[in-house]
Design a protein around this motif. Sequence first.
Motif, short mmCIF file in Angstrom:
data_model
loop_
_atom_site.label_atom_id
_atom_site.label_comp_id
_atom_site.label_asym_id
_atom_site.label_seq_id
_atom_site.Cartn_x
_atom_site.Cartn_y
_atom_site.Cartn_z
N HIS A 133 17.72 -2.74 -6.77
CA HIS A 133 18.04 -3.69 -7.84
C HIS A 133 17.72 -3.06 -9.20
O HIS A 133 17.32 -1.90 -9.29
N CYS A 134 17.85 -3.89 -10.26
CA CYS A 134 17.27 -3.56 -11.56
C CYS A 134 16.88 -4.86 -12.24
O CYS A 134 17.28 -5.94 -11.82
N HIS A 166 22.53 -8.10 -6.18
CA HIS A 166 22.95 -8.73 -7.44
C HIS A 166 24.04 -7.82 -7.99
O HIS A 166 23.76 -6.73 -8.48
N ARG A 176 24.61 -12.25 -10.16
CA ARG A 176 23.31 -12.69 -9.63
C ARG A 176 23.43 -13.99 -8.83
O ARG A 176 22.72 -14.18 -7.85
N GLU A 186 24.21 -5.20 -10.97
CA GLU A 186 23.04 -4.34 -11.23
C GLU A 186 23.42 -2.90 -10.83
O GLU A 186 23.19 -2.46 -9.70
ZN LIG Z 1 18.44 -7.95 -8.65
#
Ligand SMILES: [Zn+2]
Length: 371
Positions: free
Chosen positions: A169-170, A40, A92, A43
């Motif tokens: 990710h976050c 994504h 995203r 991120e």
């Molecule tokens: Zn993510």
Amino acid sequence: MRTEQIRLSPLAPGANLSLTIHRFGTAGARPRVYVQAALHADEIPGMIVAHHLREQLLALEAEGRIEGEIVLVPSANPIGLAQKVLGEPVGRFDLSNGMNFNRGYPNVIAEATARVEALLTGEADTNVRVIRDALLIELSEWKTASAAEVLKKTLLELAIDADYVFDLHCDSEAVMHLYTHPLSSDELAPLAAFLGAKAVLVADVSGDDPFDEACSRPWAELAGRFPDRPIPMACHATTLEFRGEMDVSDELARPDAAALISFLILRGVIAGAVPVVPPAQCAPTPLAGSEPVIAPASGMVIFRKNVGDTVKAGEVVADIVDPLTGNALQAHSAADGIMFARILLRFASEGQRIAKVAGTTVTRTGKLLGA
Ligand SMILES: [Zn+2]
């Protein structure tokens, strides 16, 4: 470190994109570890962990301590990184079709099953080789139809035969947490402990085929289909959520990268004194028990609980205040557990999920991940 570029299918004639890949250690050596950041694209917490990981791996390589092979993709989504709408990054979803960049990875288990059936033996190492070869062949036959699919195929081809896959990710606003397969939670428990994870969410099938499951599920499902042949969980994959979008700092990322290194030393990928695993900060809980907190009305969101707080079922997580009337309704937790994530914008529409609580009881079915 050997750096290479893989060209991706052009978005348009002449609009070429490429992936940058760093390789550490000896090609073909085991254990093989695949790490990617910012699938994504916006991120950044994962991206800065990858940055520090590269620096630490360079130092370890200079000391001759890389025993296995480590493949690092520090920015895994050049398509998403170039997307903006009205000045806001959109990393995203693929703007061309709305598809989440971490969904829709090919499930080649059925084809791989047919391919390996006559080749599996009574010997686990042989079976692992046979299955890895089959997965790569089936993946190579995926007929891609867009630049995003070419990206997904390229990333998965780098990862699917690894022993460990870390997808960095976050969340929006969150404490450290991770997702993995139930058959990998014991193996990855030291990693969760080194990272100080506050939630470990496990699912056999999350729905919509995220990247980590495309790597891990074949092993669990082939073992289930051939119970008389030894098939180990030969790929432990995890989606690591490095807190929230704003948590981008050297002070966080340097020890996070060191935590990944500690795990790799523990598993023999990197030579060194075996580190002491700290006590776990949580036990794994089912992703199907991760309960969303729902806004009962539209309005301003005034949180009464912070990420990392432990909440009880029925406890107030936020007040939702109608800006026109001043009426306030309360959003409650549906489960006992740690509230590990919440939304960034402090306004919600009725029915919106505004936070997540890692409950211990399975309550949900179907697609377990958010959009
Ligand atoms: Zn993510």
